[in-house]
Design a protein around this motif. Structure first.
Motif, PDB file in Angstrom:
ATOM      1  N   THR A  35     111.644 118.093  63.273  1.00 28.54           N
ATOM      2  CA  THR A  35     112.441 118.452  62.101  1.00 28.54           C
ATOM      3  C   THR A  35     111.913 117.778  60.846  1.00 28.54           C
ATOM      4  O   THR A  35     111.836 118.394  59.781  1.00 28.54           O
ATOM      5  CB  THR A  35     113.917 118.069  62.325  1.00 28.54           C
ATOM      6  OG1 THR A  35     114.394 118.729  63.484  1.00 28.54           O
ATOM      7  CG2 THR A  35     114.767 118.477  61.126  1.00 28.54           C
ATOM      8  N   LYS A  37     108.890 116.940  60.238  1.00 26.21           N
ATOM      9  CA  LYS A  37     107.659 117.621  59.863  1.00 26.21           C
ATOM     10  C   LYS A  37     107.960 118.875  59.066  1.00 26.21           C
ATOM     11  O   LYS A  37     107.318 119.164  58.049  1.00 26.21           O
ATOM     12  CB  LYS A  37     106.863 117.964  61.119  1.00 26.21           C
ATOM     13  CG  LYS A  37     105.537 118.672  60.852  1.00 26.21           C
ATOM     14  CD  LYS A  37     104.801 118.944  62.161  1.00 26.21           C
ATOM     15  CE  LYS A  37     103.487 119.657  61.900  1.00 26.21           C
ATOM     16  NZ  LYS A  37     102.761 119.926  63.165  1.00 26.21           N
ATOM     17  N   ASN A  38     108.961 119.633  59.478  1.00 29.28           N
ATOM     18  CA  ASN A  38     109.338 120.857  58.770  1.00 29.28           C
ATOM     19  C   ASN A  38     109.927 120.549  57.394  1.00 29.28           C
ATOM     20  O   ASN A  38     109.687 121.278  56.424  1.00 29.28           O
ATOM     21  CB  ASN A  38     110.339 121.659  59.601  1.00 29.28           C
ATOM     22  CG  ASN A  38     109.692 122.284  60.824  1.00 29.28           C
ATOM     23  OD1 ASN A  38     108.495 122.585  60.815  1.00 29.28           O
ATOM     24  ND2 ASN A  38     110.472 122.468  61.887  1.00 29.28           N
ATOM     25  N   LYS A  40     109.180 118.005  55.537  1.00 28.41           N
ATOM     26  CA  LYS A  40     108.071 117.605  54.668  1.00 28.41           C
ATOM     27  C   LYS A  40     107.306 118.820  54.159  1.00 28.41           C
ATOM     28  O   LYS A  40     106.832 118.827  53.017  1.00 28.41           O
ATOM     29  CB  LYS A  40     107.130 116.660  55.425  1.00 28.41           C
ATOM     30  CG  LYS A  40     105.961 116.151  54.573  1.00 28.41           C
ATOM     31  CD  LYS A  40     105.157 115.115  55.309  1.00 28.41           C
ATOM     32  CE  LYS A  40     103.920 114.703  54.494  1.00 28.41           C
ATOM     33  NZ  LYS A  40     104.260 114.126  53.197  1.00 28.41           N
ATOM     34  N   LYS A  41     107.192 119.841  54.966  1.00 26.00           N
ATOM     35  CA  LYS A  41     106.463 121.046  54.561  1.00 26.00           C
ATOM     36  C   LYS A  41     107.204 121.824  53.475  1.00 26.00           C
ATOM     37  O   LYS A  41     106.584 122.493  52.652  1.00 26.00           O
ATOM     38  CB  LYS A  41     106.259 121.970  55.769  1.00 26.00           C
ATOM     39  CG  LYS A  41     105.182 121.499  56.732  1.00 26.00           C
ATOM     40  CD  LYS A  41     105.046 122.511  57.858  1.00 26.00           C
ATOM     41  CE  LYS A  41     103.944 122.105  58.839  1.00 26.00           C
ATOM     42  NZ  LYS A  41     103.821 123.082  59.949  1.00 26.00           N
ATOM     43  N   GLY A  42     108.520 121.758  53.481  1.00 25.60           N
ATOM     44  CA  GLY A  42     109.311 122.564  52.556  1.00 25.60           C
ATOM     45  C   GLY A  42     109.514 121.892  51.214  1.00 25.60           C
ATOM     46  O   GLY A  42     109.023 120.802  50.945  1.00 25.60           O
ATOM     47  N   GLU A  43     110.285 122.584  50.350  1.00 25.00           N
ATOM     48  CA  GLU A  43     110.604 122.035  49.023  1.00 25.00           C
ATOM     49  C   GLU A  43     111.928 121.284  49.114  1.00 25.00           C
ATOM     50  O   GLU A  43     112.963 121.735  48.641  1.00 25.00           O
ATOM     51  CB  GLU A  43     110.683 123.163  48.000  1.00 25.00           C
ATOM     52  CG  GLU A  43     109.354 123.875  47.785  1.00 25.00           C
ATOM     53  CD  GLU A  43     109.468 124.995  46.773  1.00 25.00           C
ATOM     54  OE1 GLU A  43     110.592 125.250  46.293  1.00 25.00           O
ATOM     55  OE2 GLU A  43     108.435 125.607  46.472  1.00 25.00           O
ATOM     56  N   ASN A  44     111.864 120.133  49.732  1.00 28.78           N
ATOM     57  CA  ASN A  44     113.075 119.364  49.991  1.00 28.78           C
ATOM     58  C   ASN A  44     112.986 117.986  49.349  1.00 28.78           C
ATOM     59  O   ASN A  44     111.899 117.444  49.148  1.00 28.78           O
ATOM     60  CB  ASN A  44     113.281 119.185  51.503  1.00 28.78           C
ATOM     61  CG  ASN A  44     113.393 120.509  52.222  1.00 28.78           C
ATOM     62  OD1 ASN A  44     114.379 121.207  52.090  1.00 28.78           O
ATOM     63  ND2 ASN A  44     112.356 120.855  52.988  1.00 28.78           N
ATOM     64  N   SER A  46     114.110 114.174  50.036  1.00 34.19           N
ATOM     65  CA  SER A  46     114.495 113.380  51.194  1.00 34.19           C
ATOM     66  C   SER A  46     115.083 112.040  50.755  1.00 34.19           C
ATOM     67  O   SER A  46     114.584 111.410  49.812  1.00 34.19           O
ATOM     68  CB  SER A  46     113.284 113.128  52.094  1.00 34.19           C
ATOM     69  OG  SER A  46     112.681 114.356  52.464  1.00 34.19           O
ATOM     70  N   TYR A  61     106.387 110.360  55.648  1.00 27.70           N
ATOM     71  CA  TYR A  61     104.963 110.064  55.775  1.00 27.70           C
ATOM     72  C   TYR A  61     104.548 110.110  57.245  1.00 27.70           C
ATOM     73  O   TYR A  61     105.232 109.544  58.106  1.00 27.70           O
ATOM     74  CB  TYR A  61     104.666 108.681  55.193  1.00 27.70           C
ATOM     75  CG  TYR A  61     103.215 108.283  55.253  1.00 27.70           C
ATOM     76  CD1 TYR A  61     102.275 108.876  54.417  1.00 27.70           C
ATOM     77  CD2 TYR A  61     102.787 107.292  56.141  1.00 27.70           C
ATOM     78  CE1 TYR A  61     100.944 108.504  54.461  1.00 27.70           C
ATOM     79  CE2 TYR A  61     101.451 106.913  56.196  1.00 27.70           C
ATOM     80  CZ  TYR A  61     100.532 107.535  55.347  1.00 27.70           C
ATOM     81  OH  TYR A  61      99.211 107.174  55.403  1.00 27.70           O
ATOM     82  N   LYS A  62     103.432 110.787  57.505  1.00 29.16           N
ATOM     83  CA  LYS A  62     102.935 110.873  58.874  1.00 29.16           C
ATOM     84  C   LYS A  62     102.102 109.640  59.198  1.00 29.16           C
ATOM     85  O   LYS A  62     101.088 109.370  58.571  1.00 29.16           O
ATOM     86  CB  LYS A  62     102.095 112.132  59.054  1.00 29.16           C
ATOM     87  CG  LYS A  62     101.672 112.378  60.504  1.00 29.16           C
ATOM     88  CD  LYS A  62     100.903 113.687  60.640  1.00 29.16           C
ATOM     89  CE  LYS A  62     100.497 113.942  62.088  1.00 29.16           C
ATOM     90  NZ  LYS A  62      99.742 115.199  62.236  1.00 29.16           N
ATOM     91  N   HIS A  67     106.416 111.157  61.968  1.00 27.02           N
ATOM     92  CA  HIS A  67     106.852 111.248  60.588  1.00 27.02           C
ATOM     93  C   HIS A  67     107.955 110.219  60.351  1.00 27.02           C
ATOM     94  O   HIS A  67     108.951 110.194  61.066  1.00 27.02           O
ATOM     95  CB  HIS A  67     107.353 112.657  60.267  1.00 27.02           C
ATOM     96  CG  HIS A  67     106.250 113.655  60.165  1.00 27.02           C
ATOM     97  ND1 HIS A  67     105.665 114.221  61.272  1.00 27.02           N
ATOM     98  CD2 HIS A  67     105.604 114.179  59.088  1.00 27.02           C
ATOM     99  CE1 HIS A  67     104.710 115.063  60.895  1.00 27.02           C
ATOM    100  NE2 HIS A  67     104.655 115.046  59.570  1.00 27.02           N
TER     101      HIS A  67
END
Length: 259
Positions: A35, A37-38, A40-44, A46, A61-62, A67
């Protein structure tokens, strides 16, 4: 002055930013790598929740395949804190350097070479970090959608935030741009505090653009300036400048340690 109170971006007891339409607040277990990872990929945006129930803006951060959350500190205060710590180290190194030199009986000895290199390194780092904290703070004060209007006899110029940050010189920012946006002018009167900031700007420029001339006179002069520079007074001047625009922005830590 002791070490500063450490602050983080968008830190609050409540989620510090309003949710956009159609968006929702998602609570995620930090061990839920898929979750995260997803997200981080989106326009979110955190946030991480601390033990004392504060939200902080966080980077996902990975690291080694996982993550993780990293709270994002206030970079202006990070730079100021680094300058403060470098200055403490500089004072100790200066004492050691001159103690060794004063104890040399028969001329110069190479056993102070490391101290000379170390002193110049830590002193220049302290000065650069001081100035960087000032620049970062000034840029933070410029409104995101702000437009700076500069009226000249022959023309009128306008600058958005990005253009101000890239194209307006430091002294114009403090004397013209900040008063334009805040209606407050720290430089309205000439004071010893202001002089410390001007001197900081000048010596920082000499460090970053170190010149060379006959018999390295410019380097000799720079070394003397580093030894004579008012480090403590300049840190205090920067703090006064910051707190003039944002009350209690840069303050001593409230912990029991005096370091």
């Amino acid at each position: 002055m002791k070490h500063i109170k450490k602050k983080f971006y968008l830190e609050s007891k409540d989620v510090p930013v309003p949710l956009k339409e159609g968006k929702k607040l998602l609570t995620v277990d930090r061990s839920d790598n898929a979750t995260l990872k997803n997200i981080k990929k989106g326009e979110n945006i955190s946030f991480v929740k601390t033990e004392d129930e504060n939200y902080r803006l966080a980077l996902i951060y990975k690291h080694q395949g996982q993550h993780i959350f990293l709270p994002v500190p206030d970079f202006t205060l990070v730079y100021f804190n680094n300058a403060y710590l470098n200055n403490k180290s500089r004072k100790n190194l200066e004492k050691l350097l001159f103690k060794k030199i004063n104890n040399i009986e028969n001329g110069y000895s190479e056993n102070v070479d490391s101290e000379i290199y170390g002193y110049i390194g830590i002193a220049t780092s302290a000065i650069i970090q001081m100035f960087t904290s000032l620049e970062s703070f000034i840029n933070y004060l410029i409104p995101d959608e702000g437009v700076y209007i500069k009226i000249r006899p022959e023309k009128t110029e306008s600058y958005n935030k990005e253009q101000i940050q890239k194209n307006i010189r430091f002294m114009e920012k403090v004397k013209e741009v900040l008063p334009f946006f805040t209606s407050k002018n720290f430089f309205i009167n000439q004071t010893l505090t202001n002089n410390h900031i001007v001197n900081l700007k000048n010596i920082r420029d000499e460090i970053v653009h170190t010149k060379s001339n006959f018999l390295y006179q410019s380097q000799t002069e720079l070394l003397e300036k580093l030894l004579k520079f008012k480090y403590d007074d300049t840190l205090s001047a920067i703090r006064k400048f910051m707190n003039f625009y944002i009350k209690d922005y840069n303050i001593d830590c409230d912990c029991s340690s005096e370091e």
